[in-house]
Design a protein around this motif. Structure first.
Motif, PDB file in Angstrom:
ATOM      1  N   ILE A  39      49.354  44.220  39.923  1.00  0.00           N
ATOM      2  CA  ILE A  39      48.887  44.793  38.738  1.00  0.00           C
ATOM      3  C   ILE A  39      47.832  45.548  38.728  1.00  0.00           C
ATOM      4  N   GLN A  41      44.366  47.521  36.590  1.00  0.00           N
ATOM      5  CA  GLN A  41      44.055  47.874  35.172  1.00  0.00           C
ATOM      6  C   GLN A  41      42.571  48.994  35.598  1.00  0.00           C
ATOM      7  N   LEU A  47      46.742  47.185  31.216  1.00  0.00           N
ATOM      8  CA  LEU A  47      47.562  46.510  32.436  1.00  0.00           C
ATOM      9  C   LEU A  47      48.492  47.510  32.773  1.00  0.00           C
ATOM     10  N   TRP A  49      51.682  47.486  35.868  1.00  0.00           N
ATOM     11  CA  TRP A  49      52.326  46.822  37.096  1.00  0.00           C
ATOM     12  C   TRP A  49      52.775  47.772  38.127  1.00  0.00           C
ATOM     13  N   TYR A  93      45.028  43.561  40.764  1.00  0.00           N
ATOM     14  CA  TYR A  93      45.291  41.964  40.638  1.00  0.00           C
ATOM     15  C   TYR A  93      46.660  41.680  41.536  1.00  0.00           C
ATOM     16  N   PHE A 103      54.214  36.638  35.388  1.00  0.00           N
ATOM     17  CA  PHE A 103      53.398  36.505  36.269  1.00  0.00           C
ATOM     18  C   PHE A 103      52.273  35.122  35.705  1.00  0.00           C
ATOM     19  N   HIS A 104      52.512  34.005  36.713  1.00  0.00           N
ATOM     20  CA  HIS A 104      52.015  32.633  36.034  1.00  0.00           C
ATOM     21  C   HIS A 104      50.471  32.532  36.429  1.00  0.00           C
ATOM     22  N   TRP A 106      47.225  34.297  38.368  1.00  0.00           N
ATOM     23  CA  TRP A 106      46.458  35.474  39.011  1.00  0.00           C
ATOM     24  C   TRP A 106      45.321  35.392  39.755  1.00  0.00           C
ATOM     25  N   GLY A 107      45.009  36.557  40.678  1.00  0.00           N
ATOM     26  CA  GLY A 107      43.985  36.416  41.454  1.00  0.00           C
ATOM     27  C   GLY A 107      42.824  36.638  40.584  1.00  0.00           C
ATOM     28  N   GLN A 108      41.474  36.773  41.156  1.00  0.00           N
ATOM     29  CA  GLN A 108      40.393  37.223  40.459  1.00  0.00           C
ATOM     30  C   GLN A 108      40.273  38.742  40.254  1.00  0.00           C
TER      31      GLN A 108
END
Lengths: 116, 110
Positions: A39, A41, A47, A49, A93, A103-104, A106-108
């Protein structure tokens, strides 16, 4: 505990190809129903996808210039985006997708700037 | 271009109840479950509500979600200063064969 981390270049030139790697832990991409998605941004925007790869190698994309692959043994997912443009400047992300289209974790995120 | 439409902003004073809407179509909200994400300033999004009205572990019960037809709503009861964030709805879209996010609602605590 599930963790994900994005890595790749912070600056790419217009027309170049972007390659981003998501390295994760705490789950297996060989587990039925599990997926990893990307995803992005743009600064100050919503956001968006981009792509999703599932445990069985099924893939979904929002654009034709995207390719997503997985290396289950390395716990990595790679996203490539061709023909980069300044409008592709964004924070990218990766995220863990358990069964159920969500999406449970997420990365930073990693900021990619497209500029000559 | 987002296919799920949200109001750009919402606000309230501490303790108030704030609601926000998410409008979609038959191919997304109308036929799939809705998820909500909270994005605090300068941080990655966090799953807030899944499957229309379910809260992941650790999410306060002040947050609640609902869905009716091709629209969904998120409510925050007992608004707190730490709830100041951007909120995004999302759902799978059968026509696009992909995941779609909403336009986002910025919540301000007055």
């Amino acid at each position: 505990q599930i963790t994900l981390k994005e890595s790749g270049p912070t600056l790419v030139k217009p027309t170049q190809t972007l390659t981003l790697t998501c390295t994760f832990s705490g789950f297996s991409l060989s587990t039925s129903g599990v997926g990893v998605g990307w995803i992005r941004q743009p600064p100050g925007k919503a956001l968006e996808w981009l792509a999703l790869i599932y445990w069985d190698d099924d893939k979904r994309y929002s654009q034709s210039r995207l390719t997503i692959t997985k290396d289950t043994s390395k716990n990595q997912v790679v996203l490539t985006m061709t023909n980069m443009d300044p409008v592709d400047t964004a924070t990218y992300y990766c995220a863990h997708s358990p069964p159920g289209h969500l999406f449970h974790s997420w990365g930073q995120g990693t900021l990619v700037t497209v500029s000559s | 271009q987002s296919v799920l439409t949200q109001p750009p902003s919402a606000s309230g004073t501490p303790g108030q109840r704030v609601t926000m809407s998410c409008s979609g179509s038959s191919s997304n909200i109308g036929s799939n479950t809705v998820n909500w994400y909270q994005q605090l300033p300068e941080t990655a999004p966090k799953l807030l509500i899944y499957s229309n009205d379910q809260r992941p572990s650790g999410v306060p019960d002040r947050f609640s979600g609902s869905k009716s037809g091709t629209s969904a709503s998120l409510a925050i009861s007992g608004l707190q200063s730490e709830d100041e964030a951007d909120y995004y709805c999302a759902a799978w879209d059968d026509r696009l064969n992909g995941y779609v996010f909403g336009t986002g609602t910025k919540v301000t605590v007055l």
